[in-house]
Design a protein around this motif. Structure first.
Motif, PDB file in Angstrom:
ATOM      1  N   ASN A  74      -4.214   3.554 -11.830  1.00 50.54           N
ATOM      2  CA  ASN A  74      -4.184   4.977 -12.114  1.00 50.54           C
ATOM      3  C   ASN A  74      -5.042   5.181 -13.358  1.00 50.54           C
ATOM      4  OD1 ASN A  74      -3.453   7.457 -13.375  1.00 50.54           O
ATOM      5  ND2 ASN A  74      -1.631   7.536 -12.087  1.00 50.54           N
ATOM      6  N   PRO A  75      -6.116   5.958 -13.262  1.00 51.38           N
ATOM      7  CA  PRO A  75      -6.977   6.164 -14.429  1.00 51.38           C
ATOM      8  C   PRO A  75      -6.232   6.684 -15.661  1.00 51.38           C
ATOM      9  CG  PRO A  75      -8.094   6.918 -12.462  1.00 51.38           C
ATOM     10  CD  PRO A  75      -6.665   6.606 -12.060  1.00 51.38           C
ATOM     11  N   ARG A  76      -5.173   7.450 -15.461  1.00 54.01           N
ATOM     12  CA  ARG A  76      -4.396   7.942 -16.612  1.00 54.01           C
ATOM     13  C   ARG A  76      -3.729   6.794 -17.352  1.00 54.01           C
ATOM     14  NH1 ARG A  76      -4.345  13.188 -17.223  1.00 54.01           N
ATOM     15  NH2 ARG A  76      -4.476  14.560 -15.434  1.00 54.01           N
ATOM     16  N   SER A  77      -3.376   5.754 -16.634  1.00 56.99           N
ATOM     17  CA  SER A  77      -2.741   4.595 -17.256  1.00 56.99           C
ATOM     18  C   SER A  77      -3.756   3.600 -17.799  1.00 56.99           C
ATOM     19  CB  SER A  77      -1.843   3.882 -16.238  1.00 56.99           C
ATOM     20  OG  SER A  77      -0.830   4.737 -15.789  1.00 56.99           O
ATOM     21  N   GLY A  78      -4.800   3.353 -17.038  1.00 61.70           N
ATOM     22  CA  GLY A  78      -5.760   2.324 -17.412  1.00 61.70           C
ATOM     23  C   GLY A  78      -6.765   2.737 -18.471  1.00 61.70           C
ATOM     24  N   GLN A  94       0.830  -1.206   0.000  1.00 61.66           N
ATOM     25  CA  GLN A  94       0.000   0.000   0.000  1.00 61.66           C
ATOM     26  C   GLN A  94       0.866   1.258   0.000  1.00 61.66           C
ATOM     27  OE1 GLN A  94      -2.467  -0.907   3.447  1.00 61.66           O
ATOM     28  NE2 GLN A  94      -4.234  -1.248   2.119  1.00 61.66           N
ATOM     29  N   LYS A  95       1.890   1.287   0.826  1.00 66.86           N
ATOM     30  CA  LYS A  95       2.773   2.460   0.883  1.00 66.86           C
ATOM     31  C   LYS A  95       3.505   2.658  -0.444  1.00 66.86           C
ATOM     32  CE  LYS A  95       3.415   2.546   5.854  1.00 66.86           C
ATOM     33  NZ  LYS A  95       4.292   2.236   6.990  1.00 66.86           N
ATOM     34  N   ALA A  96       3.965   1.583  -1.041  1.00 65.47           N
ATOM     35  CA  ALA A  96       4.659   1.682  -2.330  1.00 65.47           C
ATOM     36  C   ALA A  96       3.710   2.193  -3.414  1.00 65.47           C
ATOM     37  CB  ALA A  96       5.247   0.333  -2.719  1.00 65.47           C
ATOM     38  N   MET A  97       2.487   1.686  -3.422  1.00 69.20           N
ATOM     39  CA  MET A  97       1.506   2.132  -4.418  1.00 69.20           C
ATOM     40  C   MET A  97       1.203   3.615  -4.246  1.00 69.20           C
ATOM     41  SD  MET A  97      -1.073  -1.096  -4.280  1.00 69.20           S
ATOM     42  CE  MET A  97      -0.540  -2.723  -4.785  1.00 69.20           C
ATOM     43  N   GLU A  98       0.974   4.021  -3.020  1.00 73.41           N
ATOM     44  CA  GLU A  98       0.669   5.431  -2.758  1.00 73.41           C
ATOM     45  C   GLU A  98       1.846   6.324  -3.131  1.00 73.41           C
ATOM     46  OE1 GLU A  98      -0.500   5.199   1.344  1.00 73.41           O
ATOM     47  OE2 GLU A  98      -2.486   4.402   0.828  1.00 73.41           O
ATOM     48  N   SER A  99       3.063   5.876  -2.870  1.00 83.98           N
ATOM     49  CA  SER A  99       4.235   6.699  -3.203  1.00 83.98           C
ATOM     50  C   SER A  99       4.438   6.813  -4.714  1.00 83.98           C
ATOM     51  CB  SER A  99       5.501   6.151  -2.535  1.00 83.98           C
ATOM     52  OG  SER A  99       5.946   4.980  -3.186  1.00 83.98           O
ATOM     53  N   HIS A 100       3.841   5.911  -5.478  1.00 84.33           N
ATOM     54  CA  HIS A 100       3.909   5.964  -6.941  1.00 84.33           C
ATOM     55  C   HIS A 100       2.609   6.530  -7.541  1.00 84.33           C
ATOM     56  CE1 HIS A 100       7.408   3.409  -6.331  1.00 84.33           C
ATOM     57  NE2 HIS A 100       7.767   3.770  -7.549  1.00 84.33           N
ATOM     58  N   HIS A 101       1.839   7.212  -6.714  1.00 91.15           N
ATOM     59  CA  HIS A 101       0.612   7.896  -7.131  1.00 91.15           C
ATOM     60  C   HIS A 101      -0.419   6.943  -7.738  1.00 91.15           C
ATOM     61  CE1 HIS A 101       2.822  11.489  -6.192  1.00 91.15           C
ATOM     62  NE2 HIS A 101       3.771  11.107  -7.036  1.00 91.15           N
ATOM     63  N   THR A 152       7.282  -4.544 -11.514  1.00 90.60           N
ATOM     64  CA  THR A 152       8.542  -4.052 -10.944  1.00 90.60           C
ATOM     65  C   THR A 152       8.306  -3.485  -9.554  1.00 90.60           C
ATOM     66  OG1 THR A 152       9.362  -3.560 -13.151  1.00 90.60           O
ATOM     67  CG2 THR A 152      10.473  -2.466 -11.308  1.00 90.60           C
ATOM     68  N   LEU A 153       7.214  -2.756  -9.396  1.00 90.91           N
ATOM     69  CA  LEU A 153       6.867  -2.186  -8.091  1.00 90.91           C
ATOM     70  C   LEU A 153       6.678  -3.289  -7.051  1.00 90.91           C
ATOM     71  CD1 LEU A 153       6.073   0.301  -6.370  1.00 90.91           C
ATOM     72  CD2 LEU A 153       3.729  -0.097  -7.127  1.00 90.91           C
ATOM     73  N   ILE A 154       5.984  -4.354  -7.419  1.00 86.63           N
ATOM     74  CA  ILE A 154       5.771  -5.466  -6.491  1.00 86.63           C
ATOM     75  C   ILE A 154       7.107  -6.119  -6.141  1.00 86.63           C
ATOM     76  CG2 ILE A 154       4.746  -7.769  -6.239  1.00 86.63           C
ATOM     77  CD1 ILE A 154       2.392  -6.668  -8.015  1.00 86.63           C
ATOM     78  N   GLU A 155       7.913  -6.389  -7.147  1.00 87.31           N
ATOM     79  CA  GLU A 155       9.228  -7.019  -6.926  1.00 87.31           C
ATOM     80  C   GLU A 155      10.095  -6.173  -5.980  1.00 87.31           C
ATOM     81  OE1 GLU A 155      10.796  -9.825  -7.941  1.00 87.31           O
ATOM     82  OE2 GLU A 155       9.162 -10.598  -9.161  1.00 87.31           O
ATOM     83  N   GLN A 156      10.164  -4.888  -6.254  1.00 83.66           N
ATOM     84  CA  GLN A 156      10.986  -4.000  -5.424  1.00 83.66           C
ATOM     85  C   GLN A 156      10.460  -3.910  -4.009  1.00 83.66           C
ATOM     86  OE1 GLN A 156      10.925  -0.375  -7.709  1.00 83.66           O
ATOM     87  NE2 GLN A 156      12.663  -0.988  -8.976  1.00 83.66           N
ATOM     88  N   THR A 157       9.165  -3.915  -3.839  1.00 78.67           N
ATOM     89  CA  THR A 157       8.570  -3.831  -2.503  1.00 78.67           C
ATOM     90  C   THR A 157       8.887  -5.074  -1.693  1.00 78.67           C
ATOM     91  OG1 THR A 157       6.797  -2.425  -3.348  1.00 78.67           O
ATOM     92  CG2 THR A 157       6.414  -3.530  -1.238  1.00 78.67           C
TER      93      THR A 157
END
Length: 141
Positions: free
Chosen positions: A70-74, A33-40, A130-135
């Motif tokens: 992120n709606p901009r991405s999806g 959750q923290k990683a997701m929030e930090s990546h907007h 990548t975000l999941i792996e890094q987290t």
């Protein structure tokens, strides 16, 4: 169908990436959750399947699903292929089997093939892996 793990290897399914988390279930959720929030990224929902089971008198392993994106991405993906809305927002399953904590998600390349998306479009969501792996590799939240 209940598929037991063999030597700590999780069950698999086509298009699903599963990794072992070095953290407990709740800590894994918190870090993601923290990683997701930090990546907007927006966390649209947190579904606690195990709590739902307990409320009706049933037992199951810990199983939590985070819906995020992120709606901009999806949005461009769903414009290109409206049926992709069945798979978006992205989801990550944090679950425990035996003494192992696992994190499972849909492989973006699977979605690319399933919906015949261009590499440029799938790039909008490919960074989630990548975000999941890094987290999971991080020692600090």
């Amino acid at each position: 169908m209940n598929q037991p793990t063999l030597s700590g290897i999780p069950p698999s399914a086509e298009g699903v990436i599963t990794r072992r988390s070095p953290f407990a279930v709740l800590e894994t959720i918190d870090r993601l959750q923290k990683a997701m929030e930090s990546h907007h990224l927006t966390i649209f929902a947190h579904i606690d399947h195990s709590e739902g089971a307990r409320r009706v008198g049933l037992e199951m392993q810990e199983a939590h699903v985070l819906l995020f994106g992120n709606p901009r991405s999806g949005t461009p993906l769903m414009v290109a292929s409206p049926l992709l809305a069945l798979d978006l927002p992205l989801k990550v399953l944090i679950w425990q089997q035996d003494k192992h904590v696992w994190v499972s998600s849909i492989d973006p390349t699977y979605l690319q093939k399933r919906y015949a998306l261009s590499p440029e479009l799938i790039g909008n969501i490919a960074g989630s892996e990548t975000l999941i792996e890094q987290t999971l590799a991080a020692h600090e939240p």
